[in-house]
Structures are given as structure tokens and as C-alpha cells.
Scaffold this motif. Structure first.
Motif, PDB file in Angstrom:
ATOM      1  N   PRO A 208      -7.930  -3.235  -0.563  1.00  0.00           N
ATOM      2  CA  PRO A 208      -8.059  -1.791  -0.349  1.00  0.00           C
ATOM      3  C   PRO A 208      -7.754  -0.998  -1.619  1.00  0.00           C
ATOM      4  N   ASP A 209      -8.431   0.132  -1.765  1.00  0.00           N
ATOM      5  CA  ASP A 209      -8.107   1.118  -2.791  1.00  0.00           C
ATOM      6  C   ASP A 209      -7.665   2.397  -2.089  1.00  0.00           C
ATOM      7  N   TRP A 210      -6.896   3.211  -2.805  1.00  0.00           N
ATOM      8  CA  TRP A 210      -6.456   4.494  -2.251  1.00  0.00           C
ATOM      9  C   TRP A 210      -6.875   5.616  -3.187  1.00  0.00           C
TER      10      TRP A 210
ATOM     11  N   ALA B  51      -4.465  11.601   0.925  1.00  0.00           N
ATOM     12  CA  ALA B  51      -4.780  10.239   0.497  1.00  0.00           C
ATOM     13  C   ALA B  51      -5.813   9.632   1.443  1.00  0.00           C
ATOM     14  N   LEU B  52      -6.808   8.966   0.861  1.00  0.00           N
ATOM     15  CA  LEU B  52      -7.880   8.341   1.627  1.00  0.00           C
ATOM     16  C   LEU B  52      -7.900   6.846   1.317  1.00  0.00           C
ATOM     17  N   ARG B  53      -7.805   6.016   2.360  1.00  0.00           N
ATOM     18  CA  ARG B  53      -7.872   4.564   2.193  1.00  0.00           C
ATOM     19  C   ARG B  53      -9.318   4.105   2.192  1.00  0.00           C
TER      20      ARG B  53
ATOM     21  N   VAL C 114       0.390   4.333  -2.803  1.00  0.00           N
ATOM     22  CA  VAL C 114       0.219   5.766  -2.551  1.00  0.00           C
ATOM     23  C   VAL C 114       1.292   6.572  -3.272  1.00  0.00           C
TER      24      VAL C 114
ATOM     25  N   ILE D 125      -6.229   9.243  -4.122  1.00  0.00           N
ATOM     26  CA  ILE D 125      -5.150  10.217  -3.945  1.00  0.00           C
ATOM     27  C   ILE D 125      -5.573  11.539  -4.591  1.00  0.00           C
TER      28      ILE D 125
ATOM     29  N   GLY E  25      -6.491  -1.785  -5.508  1.00  0.00           N
ATOM     30  CA  GLY E  25      -5.617  -2.777  -4.890  1.00  0.00           C
ATOM     31  C   GLY E  25      -5.968  -4.224  -5.147  1.00  0.00           C
TER      32      GLY E  25
ATOM     33  N   GLU F 217       0.807  -1.215   0.000  1.00  0.00           N
ATOM     34  CA  GLU F 217       0.000   0.000   0.000  1.00  0.00           C
ATOM     35  C   GLU F 217       0.846   1.273   0.000  1.00  0.00           C
ATOM     36  N   ASP F 218       2.008   1.243   0.632  1.00  0.00           N
ATOM     37  CA  ASP F 218       2.882   2.419   0.596  1.00  0.00           C
ATOM     38  C   ASP F 218       3.283   2.747  -0.840  1.00  0.00           C
TER      39      ASP F 218
ATOM     40  N   SER G 192     -11.230   0.787   2.414  1.00  0.00           N
ATOM     41  CA  SER G 192     -11.065  -0.631   2.687  1.00  0.00           C
ATOM     42  C   SER G 192     -12.130  -1.425   1.940  1.00  0.00           C
TER      43      SER G 192
END
Length: 270
Positions: free
Chosen positions: A190-192, A199-201, A163, A194, A181, A159-160, A203
Motif C-alpha cells: 500500500p501507498d498513502w 490521507a488516502l490509502r 501516515v 497525504i 509502502g 502504515e500508521d 492499495s
């Protein structure tokens, strides 16, 4: 006196899936399921079923332009979803039309490879997609291999990295990026989201079903249908992700084909 809520008009610019699970067909189903009227511009014809793509025919870019102008000259377009574009000529035709007609919301799904690993975008068109369309999109929705192709790097494996690559796409001209993701090996999906503000996760559960044909098309078209109704990108994206999860979970109720089946777009009603 009762007031009626205006039904949004959403336009999909994408390829046709003869099996009905992805592309134009999935987009129009998602639009309808989420309360939007759907119009379409077809950028490619595919001979396709749940087991794969056997042939692709792309029209002349001038005919794509004619379709675009016909829709925009008559219909109020509240949101645009862009999917399969096939080649650089069609990418440029779409970009030119968007610059002329200036729709408020544009969701760009960077379709490059089908679920059956068939190329849906010519390799030389990737640069045109990045340079011509990325800056015109309200939101870009790449999966991990697509984001890597746009950036010329290895696909993110955590996930890092997701982002960081989303931020790199912002720097390349995108206004917002939804890094999907689904290709991660984690137990969840999960999707991010941006944006310049952060940035908003988002889940999500990983649904253990094989019926995932058209998931990317469905998510991006769901966002396009919902943005005019919510007027908030994060809200529309989160609701679209919930809708897609439900459509995957209900997909076993369908009996379509012998390969990777479609999701159930109308699970809330059928």
C-alpha cells in the motif's frame, strides 16, 4: 470539425542510467507510454547496469542551470519530475530555476540510494533537498528509508507510522506526500497519499518478481505525465500506481541483464 486534445509536455530532471531501466531513461519511457512529450535535464551520468552502479559523474551546477533555462525558455512545461540530484550544488541550481520559471506541477522523487545500495545523493545534500525543494513540490514521493532520512527518524514499519511521517513532511513544507509502502513486510504494497485535506490509502498487490529496477522513477514520472491530463492529484496518482503494477507484472517478458531487471514500460503496446 474535430478537436484534438493538447499533448502535455513533461520535463524530467534526473540522472542517466546507462542500463536504461531507471533515471532519465525510465522517465522518458513512462512519459511516452502515458501520452506526454518528454524533455530532459541531466543531473548526473551513471555507469550502471542491472547489477549495480560502478561510477557516477556529476556535471557542474552551472551546466544544469544552462539545461534548465534552455528548456524553460522555449518549451511550455506542464509538469516537472525531479529524480537524482547528486549533490547540494545541483539541488540549489534546480531550486533556483524552479523559483524563476514557476512550473505548475512538480513531482519530487527523493532519490538517495540505488536498488544496489549505491549512494545517489551526497549526505550533506539531504538538508538542502528538504529545505530548498520540498516547499516547491506539488508532490513528494519518498520510500520509507528516504522519508526517514528527510525527517531524521527511524524508517516506518507499519502504515500508521507511514501516515505520521507523511504528515511530518507536510509540516516540513511539502504540499502533498506519497508515502510508498514497498519496504513494508506485509503481503500487499500500500501507498498513502497525504494532503492537508486528509490521507488516502492506495492499495496495491505485491508482485513477486525481481524486476523492480526503476520502479520509483517510473511511478513519479507517470504521475507527472498524468497530472496535466487529469488535473487531479489523487486520480493521477492512482492511475500511475495501476500503470506501474502492470509494468512490473509484465516485466518477465523482457530479457535485460543478469541482475535486478527493469519494468516493462510499454507493456500495453508491445
Amino acid at each position: 470539425m474535430t478537436s484534438t486534445k493538447r499533448i502535455p509536455n513533461a520535463l524530467t530532471i534526473a540522472g542517466s542510467d546507462s542500463g536504461g531501466g531507471a533515471g532519465i531513461q525510465a522517465d522518458l519511457k513512462a512519459f511516452s507510454a502515458l501520452g506526454a512529450y518528454g524533455a530532459s535535464v541531466i543531473t548526473a551520468l551513471t555507469a550502471q547496469n542491472t547489477r549495480g552502479v560502478t561510477a557516477v559523474h556529476a556535471p557542474d551546477p552551472a551546466f544544469v542551470t544552462a539545461q534548465l533555462d534552455a528548456v524553460f525558455d522555449d518549451i511550455r512545461v506542464d509538469a516537472v519530475k525531479i529524480g537524482m540530484l547528486a549533490n547540494a550544488g545541483i539541488v540549489r541550481a534546480v531550486a533556483d530555476a524552479l523559483r524563476r520559471h514557476r512550473p505548475v506541477h512538480v513531482v519530487l522523487d527523493t532519490v538517495m540510494i540505488s536498488k544496489s545500495n549505491h549512494a545517489l545523493l551526497a549526505p550533506e545534500a539531504v538538508a538542502a533537498l528538504r529545505d530548498e525543494l520540498l516547499p516547491l513540490a506539488t508532490l513528494v514521493t519518498p520510500n520509507l528509508p528516504e522519508a526517514a532520512a528527510l525527517l531524521g527518524v527511524e524508517a516506518a514499519s507499519d502504515e500508521d507510522a507511514m501516515v505520521r511521517q507523511g504528515e511530518a513532511l507536510l509540516a516540513a513544507g511539502a504540499r502533498a506526500v506519497l508515502m510508498k509502502g514497498g519496504h513494508l513486510t506485509s503481503s500487499d504494497s500500500p501507498d498513502w497519499l497525504i494532503e492537508a485535506s486528509g490521507a488516502l490509502r492506495l492499495s496495491g498487490v505485491r508482485v513477486a518478481l525481481k524486476n523492480t529496477h526503476g520502479t520509483g522513477c517510473t511511478l513519479s514520472s507517470a504521475i507527472a505525465a498524468l497530472i496535466p491530463q487529469t488535473d487531479d492529484l489523487a486520480t493521477a496518482t492512482a492511475e500511475a500506481k495501476r500503470y506501474l503494477t502492470g509494468a512490473i507484472e509484465a516485466s518477465a517478458r523482457l530479457d535485460v541483464g543478469h541482475g535486478v531487471g527493469p519494468v516493462h514500460h510499454f507493456y500495453r503496446w508491445w
